[in-house]
Each structure stands twice: as structure tokens, then as C-alpha cells.
Design a protein around this motif. Structure first.
Motif, mmCIF file in Angstrom:
data_model
loop_
_atom_site.group_PDB
_atom_site.id
_atom_site.type_symbol
_atom_site.label_atom_id
_atom_site.label_comp_id
_atom_site.label_asym_id
_atom_site.label_seq_id
_atom_site.Cartn_x
_atom_site.Cartn_y
_atom_site.Cartn_z
ATOM 1 N N LYS A 1 0.823 -1.204 0.000
ATOM 2 C CA LYS A 1 0.000 0.000 0.000
ATOM 3 C C LYS A 1 0.860 1.258 0.000
ATOM 4 C CE LYS A 1 -4.070 -2.043 2.177
ATOM 5 N NZ LYS A 1 -5.086 -1.928 3.244
ATOM 6 N N ALA A 2 0.548 2.159 -0.929
ATOM 7 C CA ALA A 2 1.263 3.420 -1.025
ATOM 8 C C ALA A 2 0.856 4.338 0.111
ATOM 9 C CB ALA A 2 0.964 4.085 -2.367
ATOM 10 N N GLU A 3 1.529 5.486 0.189
ATOM 11 C CA GLU A 3 1.243 6.440 1.261
ATOM 12 C C GLU A 3 -0.202 6.923 1.234
ATOM 13 O OE1 GLU A 3 4.102 9.540 0.937
ATOM 14 O OE2 GLU A 3 5.764 8.334 1.706
ATOM 15 N N ASP A 4 -0.810 6.942 0.044
ATOM 16 C CA ASP A 4 -2.203 7.381 -0.059
ATOM 17 C C ASP A 4 -3.197 6.248 0.168
ATOM 18 O OD1 ASP A 4 -1.869 5.917 -2.350
ATOM 19 O OD2 ASP A 4 -2.356 7.535 -3.749
ATOM 20 N N GLY A 5 -2.684 5.066 0.545
ATOM 21 C CA GLY A 5 -3.548 3.930 0.840
ATOM 22 C C GLY A 5 -3.864 3.052 -0.348
ATOM 23 N N MET A 6 -3.433 3.449 -1.546
ATOM 24 C CA MET A 6 -3.728 2.674 -2.743
ATOM 25 C C MET A 6 -2.850 1.417 -2.808
ATOM 26 S SD MET A 6 -6.185 4.020 -4.544
ATOM 27 C CE MET A 6 -6.967 4.329 -2.948
ATOM 28 N N PRO A 7 -3.457 0.240 -3.076
ATOM 29 C CA PRO A 7 -2.660 -0.994 -3.210
ATOM 30 C C PRO A 7 -1.997 -1.053 -4.581
ATOM 31 C CG PRO A 7 -4.980 -1.491 -3.519
ATOM 32 C CD PRO A 7 -4.900 -0.016 -3.188
#
Length: 396
Positions: A119-125
């Protein structure tokens, strides 16, 4: 076989993935060591760092598998990125979603799969750290926990890698910029020193007309030095995060009119007329300082590349939900090849019509300042009478 549906925020997810600048890059030891560790801890023959692209899953690192990518429609990882926790398939032959999947019925003969979302910092997998085996099995609680911890380390390495790449680019840009600055400063400084020396040594014998001419040359050189040092200061503040942005409602005419006096001397030296063609009731959402900096840079460039006695037109018009501020000159224009690179950081500076030098950073700074104000910058390739740059800002 059931292919995984797209993520609910697929466009945002793909944008987050592309921002990492990692797809189709070479193998790197830092990532290979994490996949090796995952394979060892989970006791599997295969371990992958899989990034799910629009139509494929691409492997940044792989242990026990030769392929560098597989179709997204077949990817177990495309299912895993839809979960918040570790996605586990104990026996693919007993799972209706995968029993007839070619990755199960053919090489690599997947039976067991477990993937922890990245998961990226923005929450996107973005993908998974996954472990795969040719035998059915199930992870222990400790192994699942280890896979989750290692997945966060993968994200940390991806983030560190991106920051390192950005820093390397900044350093290369800085070195090139300072080399250009040091070169470009010498000429105007030499002119200033030369003319002031002549005036100080021959003041009694110089005619008034000669003094006026020397004074113009000194002023021209001083203005070039000022522009170069100003761009250096802007570049430094932007790169060091020292530029703040205070968005307020402003009258576009006020922004333009308060900028014009800053370029009047340069325009007068070349007998250039600046025409303002805009309505008085055009309002924008902008940071006044940044907006005026962009306008001044565009005007300075237009003056630099315009012939003596020519005209520059400055307009501000409402276009839907934005206001387009444009600066158009009647100079020689820009080649198609150079136009494609105008906003790519520091480009080579082309001498002006009177030999004026520059840093090659002005348009890159303008684009950065425009984006900070939720605006944009573009070169109007359809304009054929010279060069025309358009600076757009949200309409207020």
C-alpha cells in the motif's frame, strides 16, 4: 476461472503506481533480499514482488520464477490488492476462482498462494509481496505477520528508491544550473566592469551621447545579472521547499499592472511596446506573489526574444472554469524539438535578439509555480506569429 474485478479507485491506484517510477526497471539487491527472506520464512519455492499494472502484473523481484510478468487477467495478485490483509489460497485446485487458471494447470503449477498488499502512502494498493508453492499449505500466524512486515519494508524501499532518484535528478540539474549561471554571469559582469572603467577613466573627455550609450549598456548588463540571480533564488527556494502558496481571489488586471513596472526598463531598452488586452472584471484564485513571478518571467522572455521596436501582447480571458493569461511576441518562434522540452527542467538557454543570456530555468520555474496554484502552463504551438505562452489559473 474468475479474473479479479478492477479496484474501486483504479485510476488513482494506477497513478500512485506510476509515480513510483519503478515499472520495467532493473533488478535491485534491496528488493531481491526481501523476496528471498519471504520465501525462506514462509517455506515456499517462489516469492515475488508483484506490481499490478493496467493489463499485467510485473515482477520487480522474483525468486524461483523466470517470467518477468504475466497477464493481469490470470494474476492471483489482482485478487489480493482488493483485500486489506494477507490474501491466502491454501489449495488452488480446490478454489473455483483458480482451478482452471493456466498458472495452475500449467507452469508454474501454483497450488498455494499468499499475498500481502503493498500500500502506497495514499492507501492505494500497488501490488503484493507474495509467496507461492507447488504444494497445498497454509501460513502460520507468525508467517502471515512476517509477510505483512516485509510488505511494509518493500514499500519503504520503493519510497526510498523514488526519493533517491529525485535527489539525483535535482543534483544533476543543480550542477548543470550552476555551471550555466557561472558562465552566463561572466559576460554581463565583464560588460559592466568594462564600461564603468571607461567612464571613470575618461569621464572628462566623453561626450554626453557616449555617456548615455555606456549607461544603457551598463543598465542592460545589470538587468541581465539581476534576472539570472533572481532565477537562482527562485530555483533554490522551490527546491528547498521555501516557497509558500497563499491562494486568494485576485483581479487579473491588478496582477498584470503591478508586474509591468518590473519589466518596463528592459522593454524601453529595445523600444518594445507591451499591450494589455483584457477586461477589468476577470478574477482568479491565485497566490499574488507566485502569479506575478510567472507573468514577469513570461514577459522577460518575450522581451528577450523580440526584435527592437516590436510589440508584445498580454491577454487575460475567461475560458470555462479557468482564466488564461497569455503572453505573445512576434519573434522568431520556437522549434518543434525545443518546444517538446521547454518544461523538462533546465534546458539550454538560447541567446536573445540582443545577445541576452539566461539560465534555461525560467519556464520550468513558471510551470512549478503554476501547478502550486492549481494552474497550468503551456506553449501555444498553433500560434504562428512568434511565441505564445499560456498561464492558466482557476477562475474565481
Amino acid at each position: 476461472m474468475q479474473s479479479a474485478p478492477l479496484h474501486p479507485n483504479e485510476d488513482q491506484r494506477l497513478q500512485s503506481l506510476l509515480r513510483l517510477e519503478v515499472l520495467d526497471t532493473e533488478d535491485e539487491r534491496a528488493f531481491d533480499e526481501l523476496t528471498e527472506l519471504a520465501s525462506t520464512i514462509c517455506g515456499t519455492s517462489i516469492s515475488l514482488i508483484s506490481l499490478v499494472d493496467s493489463d499485467r502484473q510485473w515482477f520487480k523481484s522474483r525468486v524461483g520464477l523466470g517470467a518477468k510478468e504475466t497477464p493481469r487477467s490470470l494474476a492471483f495478485c489482482a485478487h489480493a490488492i482488493l483485500q486489506d490483509e494477507v490474501f491466502e489460497v491454501p489449495d488452488a485446485l480446490q478454489d473455483s476462482r483458480f482451478v482452471d487458471n493456466p498458472l495452475v494447470t500449467q507452469e508454474p503449477d501454483i497450488r498455494f498462494y499468499a499475498g500481502a498488499p503493498l500500500k502506497a502512502e495514499d492507501g492505494m494498493p500497488l501490488g503484493t509481496l507474495c509467496v507461492i508453492d507447488q504444494q497445498p499449505k497454509q501460513l502460520s500466524a507468525e508467517q502471515r505477520r512476517a509477510l505483512e512486515v516485509l510488505s511494509r519494508q518493500v514499500i519503504s524501499q520503493l519510497t526510498l528508491r523514488l526519493h533517491t532518484r529525485k535527489l539525483e535528478r535535482i543534483n544533476r540539474e543543480r550542477d548543470r544550473f550552476f555551471a550555466m549561471i557561472s558562465h552566463d554571469l561572466r559576460s554581463p559582469f565583464n560588460n559592466i566592469l568594462g564600461f564603468t572603467k571607461i567612464m571613470s577613466q575618461r569621464a572628462d573627455s566623453l561626450k554626453p551621447a557616449q555617456i548615455v550609450e555606456f549607461s544603457k549598456d551598463i543598465l542592460s548588463g545589470a538587468m541581465r545579472v539581476y534576472q539570472l540571480l533572481d532565477e537562482l533564488l527562485q530555483w533554490s527556494k522551490q527546491r528547498l521547499g521555501g516557497v509558500a502558496c497563499d491562494l486568494q481571489r485576485h483581479n487579473a488586471v491588478d496582477l498584470i499592472d503591478s508586474t509591468l513596472p518590473l519589466v518596463e526598463d528592459a522593454a524601453k531598452l529595445k523600444s518594445i511596446e507591451i499591450k494589455r488586452d483584457t477586461d477589468t472584471d476577470v478574477y482568479v484564485t491565485a497566490d499574488a506573489t507566485l502569479a506575478k513571478t510567472v507573468i514577469r518571467n513570461l514577459l522577460s522572455n518575450a522581451i528577450k526574444y523580440s526584435d527592437k521596436g516590436s510589440c508584445i501582447t498580454l491577454q487575460a480571458v475567461n475560458v470555462g472554469d479557468v482564466v488564461e493569461l497569455s503572453v505573445a511576441d512576434t519573434g522568431a518562434g520556437i522549434s518543434e524539438e525545443l518546444a517538446s522540452r521547454l518544461f523538462d527542467g533546465c534546458v539550454e538557454s538560447i541567446a536573445g535578439t540582443e545577445g541576452e543570456s539566461g539560465s534555461g530555468l525560467g519556464l520550468s520555474l513558471c510551470q512549478g509555480f503554476a501547478q502550486m496554484q492549481q494552474g497550468a502552463m503551456r506553449y501555444d504551438a498553433s500560434y504562428t506569429e512568434g511565441s505564445r505562452f499560456i498561464f492558466s489559473l482557476p477562475a474565481a
